[in-house]
Design an enzyme around this catalytic site. Structure first.
Site, PDB file in Angstrom:
ATOM      1  N   SER A 154      19.271   3.671  24.086  1.00 35.37           N
ATOM      2  CA  SER A 154      19.281   2.335  24.674  1.00 35.37           C
ATOM      3  C   SER A 154      19.048   2.509  26.370  1.00 35.37           C
ATOM      4  O   SER A 154      19.570   3.668  26.883  1.00 35.37           O
ATOM      5  CB  SER A 154      20.325   1.738  24.425  1.00 35.37           C
ATOM      6  OG  SER A 154      20.702   0.319  25.136  1.00 35.37           O
ATOM      7  N   TYR A 179      29.439   0.702  23.032  1.00 28.78           N
ATOM      8  CA  TYR A 179      27.751   0.761  23.029  1.00 28.78           C
ATOM      9  C   TYR A 179      27.452   1.811  23.720  1.00 28.78           C
ATOM     10  O   TYR A 179      26.711   2.629  23.383  1.00 28.78           O
ATOM     11  CB  TYR A 179      27.260  -0.429  23.419  1.00 28.78           C
ATOM     12  CG  TYR A 179      25.888  -0.331  22.764  1.00 28.78           C
ATOM     13  CD1 TYR A 179      25.349  -0.578  21.333  1.00 28.78           C
ATOM     14  CD2 TYR A 179      24.675  -0.737  23.771  1.00 28.78           C
ATOM     15  CE1 TYR A 179      24.135  -0.479  21.163  1.00 28.78           C
ATOM     16  CE2 TYR A 179      23.548  -0.542  23.493  1.00 28.78           C
ATOM     17  CZ  TYR A 179      23.087  -0.627  22.263  1.00 28.78           C
ATOM     18  OH  TYR A 179      21.793  -0.448  21.723  1.00 28.78           O
TER      19      TYR A 179
HETATM   20  P1  NAP Z   1      19.075  -5.445  14.467  1.00 28.48           P
HETATM   21  O1  NAP Z   1      17.781  -6.603  14.660  1.00 28.48           O
HETATM   22  O2  NAP Z   1      20.443  -5.627  14.528  1.00 28.48           O
HETATM   23  O3  NAP Z   1      18.640  -4.627  13.100  1.00 28.48           O
HETATM   24  C1  NAP Z   1      19.199  -3.390  12.887  1.00 28.48           C
HETATM   25  C2  NAP Z   1      19.306  -3.047  11.262  1.00 28.48           C
HETATM   26  O4  NAP Z   1      20.071  -1.980  11.214  1.00 28.48           O
HETATM   27  C3  NAP Z   1      19.866  -4.077  10.690  1.00 28.48           C
HETATM   28  O5  NAP Z   1      18.945  -4.381   9.329  1.00 28.48           O
HETATM   29  C4  NAP Z   1      21.209  -4.068  10.195  1.00 28.48           C
HETATM   30  O6  NAP Z   1      21.705  -4.443   9.133  1.00 28.48           O
HETATM   31  C5  NAP Z   1      20.868  -2.443  10.116  1.00 28.48           C
HETATM   32  N1  NAP Z   1      22.266  -1.536  10.259  1.00 28.48           N
HETATM   33  C6  NAP Z   1      23.302  -1.870  11.162  1.00 28.48           C
HETATM   34  N2  NAP Z   1      24.195  -0.968  10.749  1.00 28.48           N
HETATM   35  C7  NAP Z   1      23.874  -0.303   9.790  1.00 28.48           C
HETATM   36  C8  NAP Z   1      24.768   0.490   8.855  1.00 28.48           C
HETATM   37  N3  NAP Z   1      25.930   0.795   9.253  1.00 28.48           N
HETATM   38  N4  NAP Z   1      24.093   1.125   8.044  1.00 28.48           N
HETATM   39  C9  NAP Z   1      22.797   0.531   7.537  1.00 28.48           C
HETATM   40  N5  NAP Z   1      21.957  -0.251   8.201  1.00 28.48           N
HETATM   41  C10 NAP Z   1      22.785  -0.615   9.308  1.00 28.48           C
HETATM   42  O7  NAP Z   1      18.938  -4.551  15.660  1.00 28.48           O
HETATM   43  P2  NAP Z   1      17.622  -3.957  16.441  1.00 28.48           P
HETATM   44  O8  NAP Z   1      17.677  -4.661  17.770  1.00 28.48           O
HETATM   45  O9  NAP Z   1      16.202  -3.803  15.626  1.00 28.48           O
HETATM   46  O10 NAP Z   1      17.998  -2.336  16.905  1.00 28.48           O
HETATM   47  C11 NAP Z   1      17.494  -1.350  16.376  1.00 28.48           C
HETATM   48  C12 NAP Z   1      18.095  -0.181  17.164  1.00 28.48           C
HETATM   49  O11 NAP Z   1      17.574  -0.393  18.513  1.00 28.48           O
HETATM   50  C13 NAP Z   1      19.478   0.071  17.466  1.00 28.48           C
HETATM   51  O12 NAP Z   1      19.973   1.414  17.424  1.00 28.48           O
HETATM   52  C14 NAP Z   1      19.892  -0.634  18.804  1.00 28.48           C
HETATM   53  O13 NAP Z   1      21.234  -0.262  19.355  1.00 28.48           O
HETATM   54  C15 NAP Z   1      18.590  -0.208  19.460  1.00 28.48           C
HETATM   55  N6  NAP Z   1      18.305  -1.098  20.707  1.00 28.48           N
HETATM   56  C16 NAP Z   1      18.073  -2.217  20.553  1.00 28.48           C
HETATM   57  C17 NAP Z   1      17.625  -3.034  21.655  1.00 28.48           C
HETATM   58  C18 NAP Z   1      17.207  -4.606  21.630  1.00 28.48           C
HETATM   59  O14 NAP Z   1      17.250  -5.168  22.821  1.00 28.48           O
HETATM   60  N7  NAP Z   1      16.979  -5.086  20.540  1.00 28.48           N
HETATM   61  C19 NAP Z   1      17.891  -2.436  23.007  1.00 28.48           C
HETATM   62  C20 NAP Z   1      18.240  -1.187  22.993  1.00 28.48           C
HETATM   63  C21 NAP Z   1      18.446  -0.221  22.037  1.00 28.48           C
HETATM   64  P3  NAP Z   1      22.661  -5.866   9.434  1.00 28.48           P
HETATM   65  O15 NAP Z   1      22.118  -6.814   9.583  1.00 28.48           O
HETATM   66  O16 NAP Z   1      23.562  -5.725   8.104  1.00 28.48           O
HETATM   67  O17 NAP Z   1      23.625  -5.419  10.575  1.00 28.48           O
END
Ligand code: NAP
Length: 271
Positions: A154, A167
């Site tokens: 991140s 985080y």
């Molecule tokens: P998201 O839309 O919340 O999608 C994450 C997915 O991972 C969801 O389907 C979630 O299921 C699943 N998940 C979470 N915890 C889990 C667990 N313990 N076991 C199995 N599945 C799990 O998030 P995203 O924005 O796509 O983020 C993906 C990655 O990018 C993450 O590592 C996040 O920290 C990183 N990131 C995102 C951003 C951003 O701006 N979006 C920025 C920097 C980094 P649930 O819906 O049930 O939780």
């Protein structure tokens, strides 16, 4: 029987044994979904994993075509993790690319009120599970001639915000782990790189922006506008922006790149 562990017993195009095989965690939504879809489009077979059962419908067509192995489970559960890697190995014989993407945004508590149980939960999901998946996938990656690990870190690993202890610790450790893995696994021909996304339009980001807006006492749309103004490219990133970078790291073109962090953030910087 092939000696590289890949299946070679099917004439079905979907089970083509020459396809590279990628595992993607957190693939039911957001960035993970876009990554898995991009790797399918790139010609990979995928092993997809998420705790959200919507995963099953999202990848039903690819599964029916023999291009996806779908496992619903939690990254913090050792048995669930093993089910995924065993299912992928049984179906495809090898893991070429491991994408550690699943994560949560943390609990937003400042140090004075930080709940250590929340800190542990965030570290278990965002960090410990990544090391555990690498351990499990390692014997299969070692059989690949193009082995790659891609960890999703991140922007906030380096540019923390108030309330981001859990985080930022969890994601800072991801970038550190990536460097360690590059050093330890490089001699085996396995590359390991990370991606640091900026503001990416997913449910995680939308929830975070809504929280920020309520704390600031402004409308959610106004907070989105403020965030976009911090970005030189003047837009939010999309999950597909991240998937494009993963696609390159998973490709043979990135063969001599290891231990790096790629910022995919529209140029945002708090310096
Ligand atoms: P998201 O839309 O919340 O999608 C994450 C997915 O991972 C969801 O389907 C979630 O299921 C699943 N998940 C979470 N915890 C889990 C667990 N313990 N076991 C199995 N599945 C799990 O998030 P995203 O924005 O796509 O983020 C993906 C990655 O990018 C993450 O590592 C996040 O920290 C990183 N990131 C995102 C951003 C951003 O701006 N979006 C920025 C920097 C980094 P649930 O819906 O049930 O939780």
């Amino acid at each position: 029987m092939r000696t590289d562990g890949r299946r070679s017993d099917s004439s079905d195009e979907g089970l083509d044994a020459s396809r590279p095989v990628a595992v993607v965690t957190g693939a039911a939504a957001g960035i993970g979904l876009a990554i898995a879809e991009r790797l399918l489009a790139d010609g990979f077979a995928v092993g997809v994993f998420d705790r959200d059962a919507a995963l099953k419908t999202r990848f039903a067509a690819a599964e029916a075509a023999g291009r996806a192995t779908v496992v619903v489970g939690d990254v913090t559960d050792a048995a669930d993790r093993a089910r995924l890697i065993e299912a992928v190995a049984a179906a495809h014989g090898v893991v070429d690319v491991l994408v550690n993407n699943a994560g949560i945004g943390g609990f937003g508590e400042r140090i004075g009120s930080l709940d250590l149980a929340h800190l542990r939960t965030t570290l278990e999901i965002n960090t410990v599970s990544v090391a555990a998946f690498v351990q499990l996938a390692l014997p299969h990656l070692q059989r690949s001639e193009r082995a790659r690990i891609v960890n999703i870190g991140s922007l906030f690993a380096d540019d923390p915000a108030e309330g981001g202890t859990d985080y930022t610790l969890s994601k800072g450790a991801i970038h550190a782990l990536t460097r360690i893995l590059a050093i330890e696994l490089g001699p085996a021909g396995i590359t390991c790189n990370s991606i640091a996304p900026g503001y990416i339009l997913t449910e995680m980001h939308r929830a975070e922006v809504a929280l920020q807006a309520s704390r600031l006492g402004i409308a959610v749309e106004e907070r989105f506008t403020q965030l976009r103004a911090q970005v030189p490219l003047r837009r939010h990133g999309t999950a597909e922006d991240i998937a494009g970078a993963v696609s390159w790291l998973a490709s043979t073109d990135s063969a001599y790149v290891t231990g790096v962090r790629i910022a995919v953030n529209g140029g945002v910087s708090f310096a």
